[in-house]
Motif scaffolding. Structure first.
Motif, PDB file in Angstrom:
ATOM      1  N   ARG A  99      45.806  25.577  19.354  1.00  8.96           N
ATOM      2  CA  ARG A  99      44.467  25.732  19.938  1.00  8.96           C
ATOM      3  C   ARG A  99      44.481  26.651  21.155  1.00  8.96           C
ATOM      4  O   ARG A  99      43.566  27.463  21.350  1.00  8.96           O
ATOM      5  CB  ARG A  99      43.935  24.347  20.326  1.00  8.96           C
ATOM      6  N   PHE A 100      45.520  26.524  21.992  1.00 10.39           N
ATOM      7  CA  PHE A 100      45.554  27.284  23.238  1.00 10.39           C
ATOM      8  C   PHE A 100      46.496  28.491  23.199  1.00 10.39           C
ATOM      9  O   PHE A 100      46.526  29.267  24.149  1.00 10.39           O
ATOM     10  CB  PHE A 100      45.978  26.379  24.391  1.00 10.39           C
ATOM     11  N   GLY A 101      47.282  28.622  22.145  1.00 15.36           N
ATOM     12  CA  GLY A 101      48.260  29.710  22.106  1.00 15.36           C
ATOM     13  C   GLY A 101      49.367  29.527  23.122  1.00 15.36           C
ATOM     14  O   GLY A 101      49.795  30.477  23.789  1.00 15.36           O
ATOM     15  N   LEU A 102      49.866  28.292  23.258  1.00 16.47           N
ATOM     16  CA  LEU A 102      50.839  27.967  24.289  1.00 16.47           C
ATOM     17  C   LEU A 102      52.266  28.328  23.879  1.00 16.47           C
ATOM     18  O   LEU A 102      52.632  28.264  22.709  1.00 16.47           O
ATOM     19  CB  LEU A 102      50.778  26.469  24.613  1.00 16.47           C
ATOM     20  N   VAL A 103      53.057  28.693  24.887  1.00 15.52           N
ATOM     21  CA  VAL A 103      54.489  28.924  24.697  1.00 15.52           C
ATOM     22  C   VAL A 103      55.220  27.961  25.632  1.00 15.52           C
ATOM     23  O   VAL A 103      55.090  28.052  26.856  1.00 15.52           O
ATOM     24  CB  VAL A 103      54.885  30.375  25.030  1.00 15.52           C
ATOM     25  N   PRO A 104      55.977  26.983  25.077  1.00 15.34           N
ATOM     26  CA  PRO A 104      56.658  26.001  25.921  1.00 15.34           C
ATOM     27  C   PRO A 104      58.070  26.445  26.309  1.00 15.34           C
ATOM     28  O   PRO A 104      58.771  27.077  25.518  1.00 15.34           O
ATOM     29  CB  PRO A 104      56.717  24.759  25.014  1.00 15.34           C
ATOM     30  N   PHE A 105      58.472  26.084  27.519  1.00 14.52           N
ATOM     31  CA  PHE A 105      59.819  26.368  28.012  1.00 14.52           C
ATOM     32  C   PHE A 105      60.409  25.067  28.556  1.00 14.52           C
ATOM     33  O   PHE A 105      59.953  24.553  29.577  1.00 14.52           O
ATOM     34  CB  PHE A 105      59.780  27.427  29.115  1.00 14.52           C
ATOM     35  N   LYS A 106      61.415  24.528  27.862  1.00 22.30           N
ATOM     36  CA  LYS A 106      62.066  23.293  28.315  1.00 22.30           C
ATOM     37  C   LYS A 106      63.266  23.660  29.186  1.00 22.30           C
ATOM     38  O   LYS A 106      64.232  24.236  28.717  1.00 22.30           O
ATOM     39  CB  LYS A 106      62.531  22.435  27.138  1.00 22.30           C
ATOM     40  N   TRP A 107      63.186  23.314  30.481  1.00 23.06           N
ATOM     41  CA  TRP A 107      64.230  23.738  31.416  1.00 23.06           C
ATOM     42  C   TRP A 107      65.070  22.588  31.957  1.00 23.06           C
ATOM     43  O   TRP A 107      66.061  22.816  32.668  1.00 23.06           O
ATOM     44  CB  TRP A 107      63.625  24.524  32.579  1.00 23.06           C
ATOM     45  N   ALA A 108      64.718  21.342  31.636  1.00 21.78           N
ATOM     46  CA  ALA A 108      65.524  20.206  32.099  1.00 21.78           C
ATOM     47  C   ALA A 108      65.231  18.984  31.237  1.00 21.78           C
ATOM     48  O   ALA A 108      64.251  18.949  30.483  1.00 21.78           O
ATOM     49  CB  ALA A 108      65.251  19.892  33.571  1.00 21.78           C
ATOM     50  N   ILE A 109      66.097  17.985  31.351  1.00 18.26           N
ATOM     51  CA  ILE A 109      65.924  16.700  30.672  1.00 18.26           C
ATOM     52  C   ILE A 109      65.855  15.616  31.731  1.00 18.26           C
ATOM     53  O   ILE A 109      66.568  15.663  32.739  1.00 18.26           O
ATOM     54  CB  ILE A 109      67.088  16.434  29.702  1.00 18.26           C
ATOM     55  N   ASP A 110      64.985  14.640  31.500  1.00 16.88           N
ATOM     56  CA  ASP A 110      64.737  13.588  32.477  1.00 16.88           C
ATOM     57  C   ASP A 110      64.637  12.252  31.760  1.00 16.88           C
ATOM     58  O   ASP A 110      64.282  12.184  30.583  1.00 16.88           O
ATOM     59  CB  ASP A 110      63.425  13.897  33.208  1.00 16.88           C
ATOM     60  N   GLY A 111      64.964  11.175  32.454  1.00  7.12           N
ATOM     61  CA  GLY A 111      64.754   9.831  31.935  1.00  7.12           C
ATOM     62  C   GLY A 111      63.569   9.182  32.626  1.00  7.12           C
ATOM     63  O   GLY A 111      63.106   9.653  33.667  1.00  7.12           O
ATOM     64  N   VAL A 112      63.062   8.104  32.045  1.00  3.29           N
ATOM     65  CA  VAL A 112      61.987   7.327  32.654  1.00  3.29           C
ATOM     66  C   VAL A 112      62.413   5.865  32.624  1.00  3.29           C
ATOM     67  O   VAL A 112      62.801   5.347  31.567  1.00  3.29           O
ATOM     68  CB  VAL A 112      60.649   7.489  31.897  1.00  3.29           C
ATOM     69  N   GLY A 113      62.380   5.224  33.781  1.00  2.00           N
ATOM     70  CA  GLY A 113      62.837   3.850  33.848  1.00  2.00           C
ATOM     71  C   GLY A 113      61.909   2.950  34.640  1.00  2.00           C
ATOM     72  O   GLY A 113      61.173   3.400  35.516  1.00  2.00           O
ATOM     73  N   ALA A 114      61.961   1.658  34.336  1.00  2.00           N
ATOM     74  CA  ALA A 114      61.187   0.666  35.083  1.00  2.00           C
ATOM     75  C   ALA A 114      61.834   0.436  36.442  1.00  2.00           C
ATOM     76  O   ALA A 114      63.064   0.507  36.583  1.00  2.00           O
ATOM     77  CB  ALA A 114      61.118  -0.643  34.306  1.00  2.00           C
ATOM     78  N   ILE A 115      60.997   0.171  37.444  1.00  2.15           N
ATOM     79  CA  ILE A 115      61.493  -0.085  38.801  1.00  2.15           C
ATOM     80  C   ILE A 115      60.797  -1.301  39.396  1.00  2.15           C
ATOM     81  O   ILE A 115      59.668  -1.631  39.026  1.00  2.15           O
ATOM     82  CB  ILE A 115      61.280   1.136  39.731  1.00  2.15           C
ATOM     83  N   VAL A 116      61.499  -1.954  40.332  1.00  2.00           N
ATOM     84  CA  VAL A 116      60.948  -3.076  41.093  1.00  2.00           C
ATOM     85  C   VAL A 116      61.315  -2.882  42.559  1.00  2.00           C
ATOM     86  O   VAL A 116      62.068  -1.975  42.919  1.00  2.00           O
ATOM     87  CB  VAL A 116      61.501  -4.433  40.590  1.00  2.00           C
ATOM     88  N   HIS A 117      60.793  -3.756  43.390  1.00  7.04           N
ATOM     89  CA  HIS A 117      61.140  -3.747  44.815  1.00  7.04           C
ATOM     90  C   HIS A 117      62.614  -4.116  44.963  1.00  7.04           C
ATOM     91  O   HIS A 117      63.133  -4.949  44.215  1.00  7.04           O
ATOM     92  CB  HIS A 117      60.254  -4.766  45.548  1.00  7.04           C
ATOM     93  N   PRO A 118      63.327  -3.511  45.918  1.00  5.88           N
ATOM     94  CA  PRO A 118      64.755  -3.817  46.096  1.00  5.88           C
ATOM     95  C   PRO A 118      65.049  -5.296  46.340  1.00  5.88           C
ATOM     96  O   PRO A 118      66.151  -5.775  46.016  1.00  5.88           O
ATOM     97  CB  PRO A 118      65.146  -2.969  47.311  1.00  5.88           C
ATOM     98  N   ASP A 119      64.098  -6.046  46.911  1.00  9.98           N
ATOM     99  CA  ASP A 119      64.322  -7.463  47.188  1.00  9.98           C
ATOM    100  C   ASP A 119      64.042  -8.366  45.987  1.00  9.98           C
ATOM    101  O   ASP A 119      64.272  -9.576  46.052  1.00  9.98           O
ATOM    102  CB  ASP A 119      63.444  -7.911  48.368  1.00  9.98           C
ATOM    103  N   ASN A 120      63.543  -7.791  44.917  1.00 10.92           N
ATOM    104  CA  ASN A 120      63.263  -8.576  43.716  1.00 10.92           C
ATOM    105  C   ASN A 120      64.582  -9.012  43.074  1.00 10.92           C
ATOM    106  O   ASN A 120      65.467  -8.183  42.827  1.00 10.92           O
ATOM    107  CB  ASN A 120      62.432  -7.761  42.719  1.00 10.92           C
ATOM    108  N   GLY A 121      64.710 -10.299  42.783  1.00 10.04           N
ATOM    109  CA  GLY A 121      65.946 -10.808  42.199  1.00 10.04           C
ATOM    110  C   GLY A 121      66.111 -10.485  40.731  1.00 10.04           C
ATOM    111  O   GLY A 121      67.211 -10.642  40.177  1.00 10.04           O
ATOM    112  N   VAL A 122      65.054 -10.030  40.079  1.00 13.07           N
ATOM    113  CA  VAL A 122      65.125  -9.675  38.658  1.00 13.07           C
ATOM    114  C   VAL A 122      65.337  -8.169  38.537  1.00 13.07           C
ATOM    115  O   VAL A 122      64.428  -7.384  38.828  1.00 13.07           O
ATOM    116  CB  VAL A 122      63.839 -10.096  37.906  1.00 13.07           C
ATOM    117  N   LYS A 123      66.516  -7.779  38.100  1.00 14.75           N
ATOM    118  CA  LYS A 123      66.820  -6.350  37.992  1.00 14.75           C
ATOM    119  C   LYS A 123      67.382  -5.984  36.625  1.00 14.75           C
ATOM    120  O   LYS A 123      67.902  -4.880  36.454  1.00 14.75           O
ATOM    121  CB  LYS A 123      67.792  -5.935  39.096  1.00 14.75           C
ATOM    122  N   ALA A 124      67.286  -6.911  35.669  1.00 11.73           N
ATOM    123  CA  ALA A 124      67.740  -6.631  34.306  1.00 11.73           C
ATOM    124  C   ALA A 124      66.818  -7.342  33.328  1.00 11.73           C
ATOM    125  O   ALA A 124      66.496  -8.513  33.496  1.00 11.73           O
ATOM    126  CB  ALA A 124      69.178  -7.095  34.112  1.00 11.73           C
TER     127      ALA A 124
END
Length: 275
Positions: A99-124
């Motif tokens: 639709r837009f005539g786009l050309v993509p350029f992939k220059w890096a790879i990244d992960g996405v992860g869940a996070i909590v407050h450092p004081d939270n006892g649940v980390k897994a």
């Protein structure tokens, strides 16, 4: 004394010749001027801002603006000609490219992860538990072995590439509770969780720092190394897109992203370079 002065002069000449011979990847912009507009994915912003600072410091005739808005915004704005480069934390669809005539350029790879407050006892968590938390089936940290407190959910808006990757790969396209608080960037998410002892959200691995704690998912903690070796599978490419093949200043910026200096900046900001 004259011998010492001669040595200093010789050393200065060597340094000058080295800079002439080897130069810098920023030389890509030596004959460029004008304005470049960039918008879209917020995971990209630390890399974009660092590159922009280096370019405009050396070449004051080049002006570059960097804005967020999310992957959907980046794809739409570059497609409609509102910006020259649109950033996205997901691959553009075949429909968007056509639709837009786009050309993509992939220059890096990244992960996405869940996070909590450092004081939270649940980390897994297991993937099943994570899905139950975000769907609103599990609503209290006590159900996960933590304190007797309500879980405060945080998510991203629908335009977010970070949300799409987390939803599809971590949540297996399961429901995200309508009660979740919506934030508009990786930075805003990190700030929200850092200030909420009972909150849980998700960010790009490149944005993780000591202000929050990552959730180990099915025994694997999201880190640069686990994303690189494939043991942590909630990952995506980071893309910069142009409308048609890039020219002039836009091409110089894309080329710099793939240069040695550009790829090192990506690594320094917590991403995995493609070269």
């Amino acid at each position: 004394m004259r011998t010492l002065q001669s040595l200093f002069v010789s050393f200065a000449v060597v340094l000058l010749m080295s800079s002439i011979c080897f130069g810098s990847d920023l030389d890509l912009f030596s004959d460029q001027h004008g304005t470049l507009r960039i918008a879209g994915g917020t995971a990209h912003i630390p890399v974009m801002k660092e590159i922009t600072k280096r370019i405009m410091t050396r070449y004051p005739d080049v002006r570059i603006s960097v804005a967020g808005g999310g992957s959907g915004v980046g794809i739409q704005q570059v497609g409609e000609g509102m910006v020259e480069i649109g950033n996205a934390g997901r691959a553009a669809t075949d429909d968007e490219i056509a639709r837009f005539g786009l050309v993509p350029f992939k220059w890096a790879i990244d992960g996405v992860g869940a996070i909590v407050h450092p004081d939270n006892g649940v980390k897994a968590l297991t993937r099943t538990q994570l899905q139950a938390v975000f769907s609103g089936t599990i609503t209290n940290w006590q159900q996960l072995g933590g304190v007797d407190r309500t879980i405060n959910l945080y998510t991203r808006d629908q335009a977010s590439g970070t949300r799409k990757v987390f939803w599809s790969k971590a949540l297996n396209k399961g429901d995200i509770s309508m009660a979740a608080n919506v934030v508009n960037s990786n930075g805003a998410m990190k700030t929200a969780i850092a200030n909420d002892p009972y909150g849980i959200g998700y960010v790009s691995v490149g944005h993780m720092d000591a202000s929050t704690a990552p959730i180990t998912l099915d025994g694997v903690t999201p880190t640069l190394e686990t994303v690189r070796n494939g043991s942590y599978g909630v990952a995506r490419g980071l893309y910069s897109l142009t409308k048609g093949q890039p020219q002039g200043l836009t091409k110089a910026f894309i080329d710099y992203l793939f240069s040695g200096e550009g790829q090192q900046i990506a690594a320094d900001k917590g991403f995995i370079p493609v070269r």
